[in-house]
Design a protein around this motif. Sequence first.
Motif, mmCIF file in Angstrom:
data_model
loop_
_atom_site.group_PDB
_atom_site.id
_atom_site.type_symbol
_atom_site.label_atom_id
_atom_site.label_comp_id
_atom_site.label_asym_id
_atom_site.label_seq_id
_atom_site.Cartn_x
_atom_site.Cartn_y
_atom_site.Cartn_z
ATOM 1 N N PRO A 111 0.807 -1.231 0.000
ATOM 2 C CA PRO A 111 0.000 0.000 0.000
ATOM 3 C C PRO A 111 0.838 1.279 0.000
ATOM 4 O O PRO A 111 0.287 2.363 -0.015
ATOM 5 C CB PRO A 111 -0.823 -0.118 1.285
ATOM 6 N N HIS A 112 2.158 1.131 -0.023
ATOM 7 C CA HIS A 112 3.020 2.310 -0.078
ATOM 8 C C HIS A 112 3.154 2.794 -1.525
ATOM 9 O O HIS A 112 2.577 3.813 -1.893
ATOM 10 C CB HIS A 112 4.397 1.984 0.528
ATOM 11 N N LEU A 113 3.870 2.025 -2.348
ATOM 12 C CA LEU A 113 4.066 2.432 -3.747
ATOM 13 C C LEU A 113 3.772 1.324 -4.744
ATOM 14 O O LEU A 113 4.159 1.405 -5.900
ATOM 15 C CB LEU A 113 5.488 2.952 -3.960
ATOM 16 N N GLY A 114 3.121 0.254 -4.303
ATOM 17 C CA GLY A 114 2.674 -0.770 -5.230
ATOM 18 C C GLY A 114 3.666 -1.859 -5.566
ATOM 19 O O GLY A 114 3.451 -2.609 -6.512
ATOM 20 N N CYS A 115 4.727 -1.989 -4.809
ATOM 21 C CA CYS A 115 5.679 -3.072 -5.057
ATOM 22 C C CYS A 115 5.052 -4.398 -4.634
ATOM 23 O O CYS A 115 4.084 -4.444 -3.888
ATOM 24 C CB CYS A 115 6.963 -2.838 -4.265
ATOM 25 N N SER A 116 5.639 -5.480 -5.082
ATOM 26 C CA SER A 116 5.129 -6.807 -4.757
ATOM 27 C C SER A 116 5.725 -7.273 -3.429
ATOM 28 O O SER A 116 6.942 -7.333 -3.264
ATOM 29 C CB SER A 116 5.494 -7.781 -5.870
ATOM 30 N N ILE A 117 4.866 -7.608 -2.492
ATOM 31 C CA ILE A 117 5.285 -8.022 -1.151
ATOM 32 C C ILE A 117 5.597 -9.511 -1.170
ATOM 33 O O ILE A 117 4.884 -10.297 -1.786
ATOM 34 C CB ILE A 117 4.169 -7.724 -0.133
ATOM 35 N N GLY A 118 6.645 -9.894 -0.455
ATOM 36 C CA GLY A 118 7.026 -11.304 -0.360
ATOM 37 C C GLY A 118 6.973 -11.804 1.068
ATOM 38 O O GLY A 118 7.094 -11.032 2.023
ATOM 39 N N TRP A 119 6.786 -13.114 1.231
ATOM 40 C CA TRP A 119 6.758 -13.740 2.547
ATOM 41 C C TRP A 119 8.163 -14.224 2.881
ATOM 42 O O TRP A 119 8.802 -14.915 2.106
ATOM 43 C CB TRP A 119 5.782 -14.910 2.551
ATOM 44 N N ASN A 120 8.663 -13.847 4.068
ATOM 45 C CA ASN A 120 9.975 -14.264 4.538
ATOM 46 C C ASN A 120 9.769 -15.324 5.615
ATOM 47 O O ASN A 120 9.303 -15.020 6.713
ATOM 48 C CB ASN A 120 10.744 -13.066 5.101
ATOM 49 N N PRO A 147 1.609 3.294 4.737
ATOM 50 C CA PRO A 147 0.690 3.999 5.639
ATOM 51 C C PRO A 147 -0.340 3.097 6.333
ATOM 52 O O PRO A 147 -1.039 3.542 7.237
ATOM 53 C CB PRO A 147 -0.018 4.988 4.710
ATOM 54 N N ARG A 148 -0.453 1.841 5.895
ATOM 55 C CA ARG A 148 -1.436 0.921 6.497
ATOM 56 C C ARG A 148 -0.966 -0.507 6.268
ATOM 57 O O ARG A 148 -0.002 -0.758 5.549
ATOM 58 C CB ARG A 148 -2.825 1.123 5.876
ATOM 59 N N GLY A 149 -1.680 -1.447 6.857
ATOM 60 C CA GLY A 149 -1.367 -2.855 6.674
ATOM 61 C C GLY A 149 -1.741 -3.326 5.280
ATOM 62 O O GLY A 149 -2.276 -2.575 4.462
ATOM 63 N N MET A 150 -1.474 -4.599 5.030
ATOM 64 C CA MET A 150 -1.800 -5.184 3.728
ATOM 65 C C MET A 150 -3.322 -5.176 3.540
ATOM 66 O O MET A 150 -4.072 -5.315 4.498
ATOM 67 C CB MET A 150 -1.259 -6.609 3.645
ATOM 68 N N ASP A 151 -3.759 -5.002 2.308
ATOM 69 C CA ASP A 151 -5.183 -4.902 2.010
ATOM 70 C C ASP A 151 -5.823 -6.281 1.936
ATOM 71 O O ASP A 151 -5.365 -7.151 1.189
ATOM 72 C CB ASP A 151 -5.388 -4.153 0.692
ATOM 73 N N GLU A 152 -6.912 -6.448 2.697
ATOM 74 C CA GLU A 152 -7.666 -7.699 2.661
ATOM 75 C C GLU A 152 -8.706 -7.619 1.551
ATOM 76 O O GLU A 152 -9.334 -6.585 1.345
ATOM 77 C CB GLU A 152 -8.348 -7.951 4.003
ATOM 78 N N LEU A 153 -8.879 -8.725 0.848
ATOM 79 C CA LEU A 153 -9.834 -8.801 -0.255
ATOM 80 C C LEU A 153 -11.071 -9.578 0.180
ATOM 81 O O LEU A 153 -10.999 -10.421 1.080
ATOM 82 C CB LEU A 153 -9.181 -9.480 -1.460
ATOM 83 N N GLN A 154 -12.200 -9.297 -0.468
ATOM 84 C CA GLN A 154 -13.444 -10.001 -0.160
ATOM 85 C C GLN A 154 -13.344 -11.448 -0.613
ATOM 86 O O GLN A 154 -12.866 -11.729 -1.707
ATOM 87 C CB GLN A 154 -14.622 -9.351 -0.877
#
Length: 180
Positions: A111-120, A147-154
């Motif tokens: 949610p910052h600049l649209g980069c792809s988040i990875g799981w470590n 500015p916020r946590g990861m976005d949850e989808l429906q």
Amino acid sequence: MSGVPDLPTGPQAETRRSFLAALLAIGTSTVGALLAIPLARFTLDPLWRTTSRVLWSDVGAAGDFAALAVPMKVQITVEQRDGWRKVLSEKAVYVVKGQDDRPRILSAVCPHLGCSIGWNEKSNQFICPCHNGVFAADGALISGPPPRGMDELQTMVEDGRLKVRYEYFRQLVPTKEVLA
């Protein structure tokens, strides 16, 4: 006299010419209108259609996500309809176990600049490689510039299949705002 018949002159010739001209005009107008109907329908059809209904993407069998210990990255196919176009794209999402043991789905877009988040796996955290944003296993923001946590989808379960409605969210704002 030559062998050519004389053409009528006077009022009778005018009425015959007027009738033929009117018949030709009516015929031409009718054919033109009939040809214009499909063209008008083709041109105006997207304006008359309502926006496409909510399109749900299949994630997999709901039972496959019942015993999740760590977040699972899944590629889904997202279908978008825009007028005459139908666009299929692949998107990455993370399936995590919710507090009620039901699967939750998080967007893999930071949610910052649209980069792809990875799981470590070593640190049991999501990490954004662009600006070192760190998120907990449930998607909550731990540190960094996001500015916020990861976005949850429906999500929903239909016929034993886990489905998700993929949406795009505004970046750089503290609240989750859906982009049109």
